[in-house]
Scaffold this active site. Structure first.
Site, PDB file in Angstrom:
ATOM      1  N   SER A   9       0.829  -1.199   0.000  1.00 34.29           N
ATOM      2  CA  SER A   9       0.000   0.000   0.000  1.00 34.29           C
ATOM      3  C   SER A   9       0.867   1.254   0.000  1.00 34.29           C
ATOM      4  CB  SER A   9      -0.921  -0.006   1.227  1.00 34.29           C
ATOM      5  OG  SER A   9      -1.677   1.182   1.298  1.00 34.29           O
ATOM      6  N   ARG A  20       0.223   8.131   6.567  1.00 34.41           N
ATOM      7  CA  ARG A  20      -0.647   7.171   7.254  1.00 34.41           C
ATOM      8  C   ARG A  20      -2.107   7.557   7.116  1.00 34.41           C
ATOM      9  NH1 ARG A  20      -0.248   2.575   9.406  1.00 34.41           N
ATOM     10  NH2 ARG A  20       1.987   2.656   9.006  1.00 34.41           N
ATOM     11  N   HIS A  76      -2.913   6.420   3.658  1.00 36.61           N
ATOM     12  CA  HIS A  76      -2.954   4.956   3.669  1.00 36.61           C
ATOM     13  C   HIS A  76      -4.263   4.449   4.276  1.00 36.61           C
ATOM     14  CE1 HIS A  76      -1.870   0.815   4.692  1.00 36.61           C
ATOM     15  NE2 HIS A  76      -2.103   1.097   5.958  1.00 36.61           N
TER      16      HIS A  76
END
Length: 211
Positions: A16, A39, A42
């Site tokens: 990812s 993050r 993500h």
């Protein structure tokens, strides 16, 4: 405080991040800003957060140090608390009853403030009223991650957070939510405590402005 054990990264997460970085160049972001931006993206698969998030590397660095020294973490709702994977978060929503002119989320913030006092990291991912109440209480946080979602009050509460001058992570738009708020906090918990300092101080900007 015993340092956390090294985190094992699943191959799906590695892939990812590889895809993310193939679509968005984050290499010029300061280290903690990059960790938070990546993050959040993500967790949401939403590259637009690169334009939408507002961060400050100095604020992140202070919060990172506080977290790794054991500062308490407060979540506005249980969904945010459940998404924080390396620290137990205080969430007083189950104990809150609300009242005239006060939502349960706002009451939960009052209860949490009485419990943790100054120096905590606050994570608001659901209720704009929780963020407004936090600002009204005059808490002295290590950081406020203010990413509530919704058409009523969400963007306004985040604008008020930025205007308050408190150390913060926020975003400009109405989007947000429990998953991205928890992700922003997890980014700081996952980043080792020996992260090198940035070359220079940075004023609050969107990630896109840094890029």
């Amino acid at each position: 405080m015993t340092p956390p054990s090294p985190r094992t990264v699943h191959p799906i997460e590695e892939e990812s991040y590889r895809i993310l970085r193939s679509r968005l160049d984050t290499s010029h972001l300061p280290p903690l800003t990059r960790a938070v931006v990546e993050r959040v993206i993500h967790s949401s698969a939403d590259l637009a957060y690169a334009d939408d998030l507002v961060t400050d590397e100095d604020a992140l660095r202070g919060a990172h140090a506080a977290l790794h020294a054991g500062a308490p973490v407060v979540a506005d709702v249980e969904m945010v608390a459940a998404g924080i994977t390396r620290r137990r978060a205080v969430c007083r929503l189950p104990d809150a009853s609300g009242g005239p002119g006060l939502t349960r989320s706002a009451h939960a913030v009052r209860l949490a403030w009485e419990e943790v006092g100054p120096g905590a990291v606050w994570v608001v991912g659901c209720a704009p009223t929780a963020l407004f109440e936090l600002l009204d209480l005059g808490v002295e946080p290590a950081l406020v991650i203010g990413l509530p979602v919704g058409f009523v009050g969400a963007a306004e509460s985040k604008e008020a957070l930025r205007a308050s001058g408190l150390p913060a992570v926020s975003n400009v738009s109405e989007k947000g939510g429990s998953a991205v708020a928890a992700a922003a906090l997890n980014a700081l918990l996952y980043t080792p405590s020996d992260t090198p300092p940035p070359a220079a101080a940075q004023s609050p900007v969107t990630a896109k402005e840094i890029l």
